[in-house]
Motif scaffolding. Structure first.
Motif, PDB file in Angstrom:
ATOM      1  N   GLY A 136       0.785  -1.117  -0.072  1.00  0.00           N
ATOM      2  CA  GLY A 136      -0.098   0.032  -0.088  1.00  0.00           C
ATOM      3  C   GLY A 136       0.884   1.487   0.025  1.00  0.00           C
ATOM      4  O   GLY A 136       0.285   2.248  -0.006  1.00  0.00           O
ATOM      5  N   GLN A 164      -4.957   2.170   4.711  1.00  0.00           N
ATOM      6  CA  GLN A 164      -6.009   1.451   4.092  1.00  0.00           C
ATOM      7  C   GLN A 164      -7.320   1.741   4.566  1.00  0.00           C
ATOM      8  O   GLN A 164      -8.402   1.731   4.204  1.00  0.00           O
ATOM      9  N   THR A 215      -6.867  -0.747  -4.608  1.00  0.00           N
ATOM     10  CA  THR A 215      -6.732  -1.997  -3.483  1.00  0.00           C
ATOM     11  C   THR A 215      -6.970  -3.208  -4.233  1.00  0.00           C
ATOM     12  O   THR A 215      -6.248  -4.089  -4.334  1.00  0.00           O
ATOM     13  N   GLU A 261     -11.361  -2.186   0.696  1.00  0.00           N
ATOM     14  CA  GLU A 261     -11.251  -3.445  -0.066  1.00  0.00           C
ATOM     15  C   GLU A 261     -11.828  -3.311  -1.518  1.00  0.00           C
ATOM     16  O   GLU A 261     -11.527  -3.870  -2.432  1.00  0.00           O
TER      17      GLU A 261
END
Length: 855
Positions: A159, A183, A209, A204
């Motif tokens: 990430g 995230q 992502t 998500e």
């Protein structure tokens, strides 16, 4: 500041970068040569940049020139230049940075490529040093990405941001790979919402992502609203792809975003526009169907576009597929004469389809759908497209049956309304009451002429707390100034209603001073809040003078009593004179005496004479007629005697009333108002009849019964009627009724208003001079040569003593006058009987004619 460059152009033909494009960018063109001479010209001019056209058979020479020149190179490609470009990239031995520009050459693209190779040259470690090829390409990619309008963002599998171009950094607050994306909080941090604008994206489900997980996404719509910013939104179309190494392993993900805000908002505006248009269309149909006028629209082929409900009621149900002429025949239109059928070429819809606009075409219509003939007024016109061509026509049908038939009545009514409007305007212009209006800040918004005349000074900019001093407002003692908080308008501005506040005004415009009475009411806006005040000002000088006359009137009691008794005695004198004349020279007595003498002359037996003599035979009929005449005379004498008796009783009442005044024991009676007015007129009936005066009495709007001092009330009415009669005499003496255009009249009317019993005595006599209105109630004031000046003075004393008002109203000399008496309902109307309803003015309590204690 942009650098000025010296450039050599090596091209294959006229399509190569035109020199004017280069010069337009602010650079100098040193030379223009074919590709095979590029190296020679570069060595000769030592330029800052070399433009090489890789298109054509000489592309290899251009490549060699680029290899050996050591200066930055911009390669022009297009057409067959792909092979040369591939060869150039495959060599990997160029000592200088390079870039590509696709032909035809665009100035903006050329400038970007020049900046790119110059930046790459500046990043090189030293003169003549060749940078590592991967670093060289990465630098080019970074420059290209930073010049893109579309945000591009890349992150590793953990990430962490690996790449964010300039457009992307505006969204992710400059994340450049050194900071890892949280995230769990990414939606909140960067303001990422689903399309409803309220639901944050689940981390998500974000395209980046999903790309890090190895998923490819296309055209995902994201709503961006940064924390702390306004509610304005940015809409992004996001596509994502996973990043993989040379062996296919997943190393991260990249997303490319496209700002579709304008497109989205344009779509939203389009949807709203479509919704508004749909709403307006429904509204239009609803309005048209609620109209009383019929509306019909047809296109050029005769197809119905619109027929509203009213039109369907007026027109027969024709076959819409039938020719227009056949449908028109079913409608049955006629000229206004009701007999001539309307020709087809004059059909209103035909005229509209022909491009003609028209209004108020009067026609008659008779068809089975109508219960009776209908008169209609038709207007219409064409509908045109953008090019101005007629594509349809519309007509509007107005049912004017009733209006046409009632046009004469309407004109007559309009004339009457105009007369009434003129009358109301005249009354308003001659009103003696002043009107003053202020807003919530105390600023005058209305100050009419009567108000200025009564106060002496007109509207000013003074504040309410300065009104007392500016206008000179005192209590009726003429000495004590009014406190600002007690002024009627100030109290009205505070939401209070006030009545009958008496004020003495003395200022530069009213040096002698004037008494006024003020009523005030608050003005309220639609929300019920006080937004100002209004005051009505009346001239109280007459009433004050009358009141002062009442206070000092004790010394005038004898003259007043004698005047009132004199009025009654006039009727007694007239009645006595009538009795005396009838009895002194009675023709009936002489005739009866002659008959008795003729019978006596016949001796002891008049029967033969009565039976046989022609003259004797007339005696009995003569005696019967004489008896009838004697009975009629007796009735007249009895009526005259009754009037004399009534007047004597009235005189007795005047004396009895005056005797009770000093002891304060004057008593009131419940009497019938209409009868009291009739009795007052009866006192002067013979005099009025001799003058030909028409008397009208209207008590329909007044109370049936009032509680009053009967004798003094009737004497007041007599004085007012006598004053009106004398005003008629004055106008007659001045020739005002000559020519027979107008007859003298007196009108007496009563009515109830919320606070007063109002009695108006009006006439069309000589009128009142405005300069003398304040004097007419003063003792001794008269305009008649033989007048005493006590009639109106006595009437005013009575009204003021009852707590009422008496006001003279006149449009001026020669224009008649009206004396208005206003007696308070609370002191004059009898109380309703127990269990009775009504307003207290219809039920006498106690019974009419009985006495009630005075106040």
């Amino acid at each position: 500041m942009r650098r000025h460059l010296r450039i050599v152009i090596a091209g294959a033909g006229p399509q190569t970068a035109p020199a004017e494009v280069v010069r337009g960018l602010g650079h100098e063109v040193c030379a223009v040569a074919p590709p095979e001479l590029a190296a020679e010209r570069a060595a000769e001019h030592r330029p800052d940049l070399l433009l090489v056209d890789l298109d054509g058979p000489a592309a290899a020479s251009g490549v060699e020139a680029a290899e050996g020149g050591g200066v930055p190179v911009v390669c022009l490609v297009g057409g067959g230049a792909e092979a040369a470009a591939d060869d150039l990239l495959a060599r990997g031995r160029m000592a200088a940075p390079f870039a590509f520009v696709v032909k035809p050459v665009d100035g903006r693209q050329l400038r970007l490529s020049i900046d790119t190779v110059l930046f790459a040259q500046a990043r090189t470690a030293g003169p003549g040093r060749r940078p590592a090829e991967p670093e060289h390409h990465a630098e080019i990619a970074r420059i290209v990405l930073d010049t893109m309008d579309q945000p591009v963002l890349a992150a590793d599998t953990r990430g962490r941001f690996l790449l964010a171009n300039t457009a992307a950094r505006a969204i992710v607050e400059g994340g450049d790979g050194a900071r890892a994306a949280d995230q769990a909080a990414v939606s909140r941090r960067y303001g990422l919402f689903e399309m409803d604008g309220r639901t944050p994206w689940k981390p998500e489900d974000l395209p980046l992502t999903r790309a890090i997980r190895g998923e490819a996404t296309d055209d995902v719509l994201v709503r961006v609203r940064r924390p702390g910013e306004s509610a304005a939104n940015v809409f992004m179309n996001v596509s994502g792809r996973p990043l993989r190494d040379a062996g296919g392993g997943l190393i991260g993900g990249v997303v490319v975003m496209r700002d579709v805000t304008a497109i989205k908002r344009q779509g939203q505006r389009t949807q709203r526009l479509i919704a508004r248009m749909d709403q307006r269309q429904r509204l239009m149909h609803a309005v048209l169907d609620s109209m009383q006028e019929g509306v019909v629209a047809l296109d050029k082929s005769g197809r119905r576009l619109l027929v509203n409900r009213a039109a369907r009621r007026m027109l027969p149900l024709e076959d819409p597929r039938a020719p227009l002429e056949d449908r028109a025949r079913q409608i049955r239109l006629y000229r206004p004469d009701d007999d001539t059928p309307l020709p087809m070429e004059d059909l209103p819809i035909r005229r509209a389809l022909a491009g003609e606009s028209f209004t108020d075409v009067k026609l008659a219509m008779r068809n089975p759908r109508l219960p009776h003939e209908m008169l209609i007024s038709i207007g219409g016109g064409p509908l045109r497209n953008r090019s101005g061509d007629v594509w349809a026509g519309v007509v509007v049908l107005h049912d004017v049956t009733e209006s046409e038939r009632g046009r004469i009545e309407l004109r007559q009514t309009a004339a009457k309304l105009r007369e009434r409007a003129q009358l109301m305007n005249t009354i308003f212009q001659t009103m003696s009451d002043g009107v003053v209006v202020v807003d919530g800040n105390g600023r005058f918004t209305l100050f009419n002429q009567s108000a200025q005349r009564l106060v002496g000074i007109g509207a000013s900019d003074t504040a309410p707390d300065e009104w007392t001093q500016h206008y000179g407002l005192f209590h009726v003692d003429r000495v004590t100034p009014f406190a600002e908080g007690d002024l009627p308008l100030v109290r009205a501005m505070g939401g209070e209603s006030v009545d009958d506040v008496e004020i003495f005004v003395r200022n530069l415009g009213m040096r002698e001073g004037n008494f006024i009475s003020v009523d005030a009411r608050p003005l309220r806006n639609e929300a019920g809040e006080v937004s100002g005040g209004v005051a009505v000002i009346r001239d109280l000088s007459q009433n004050i003078a009358a009141r002062e006359a009442f206070v000092s009137g004790r010394i005038e009691v004898l003259d007043t009593v004698l005047h009132n008794i004199g009025n009654a005695m006039n009727s007694v004198t007239v009645g006595a004179g009538t009795l005396h004349a009838e009895l002194r020279d009675s023709r009936l007595v002489r005739r009866l005496s002659a008959l008795a003498g003729a019978i006596a002359a016949q001796g002891d037996d008049p029967v033969p004479w009565l039976r046989d003599d022609p003259q004797g035979r007339q005696a009995l009929p003569f005696l019967a007629a004489l008896a009838g005449d004697l009975a009629a005379q007796n009735d007249r004498l009895l009526q005259t005697a009754d009037r004399v008796r009534d007047r004597l009783r009235h005189i007795e009442g005047i004396i009895r009333t005056q005797r009770t005044l000093p002891a304060g024991q004057a008593q009131r009676q419940v009497v019938e108002l209409k009868q009291q007015i009739a009795d007052a007129v009866k006192v002067l009936q013979e005099t009025l009849a001799k003058r030909g005066v028409r008397v009208e009495v209207d008590c329909a709007q007044g109370p049936d019964w009032i509680r009053i001092h009967e004798s003094r009330f009737q004497q007041m009415l007599v004085n007012l009627v006598r004053n009106a009669m004398e005003a008629l005499d004055e106008r007659a003496a001045a020739g005002g009724f000559e020519g027979g255009g107008e007859e003298p009249w007196i009108r007496i009317a009563s009515r109830l208003d919320p606070e007063f019993v109002v009695i108006d005595v009006a006439d069309n006599g000589i009128g009142i001079d405005p300069a003398r209105r304040r004097s007419i109630f003063s003792a001794g004031y008269t305009t008649k040569k033989a007048g005493s000046g006590l009639g109106l003075h006595s009437a005013a004393n009575f009204v003021i003593g009852m707590g009422g008002r008496i006001t003279p109203l006149s449009a001026g000399v020669g224009r008649g006058a009206m004396l208005r008496v206003m007696l308070r309902r609370s002191t004059t109307l009898p109380l309703p009987a127990p269990g009775a309803g009504g307003d207290g003015g219809r039920v006498p309590t106690p019974a009419a004619g009985t006495r009630a204690d005075g106040e």
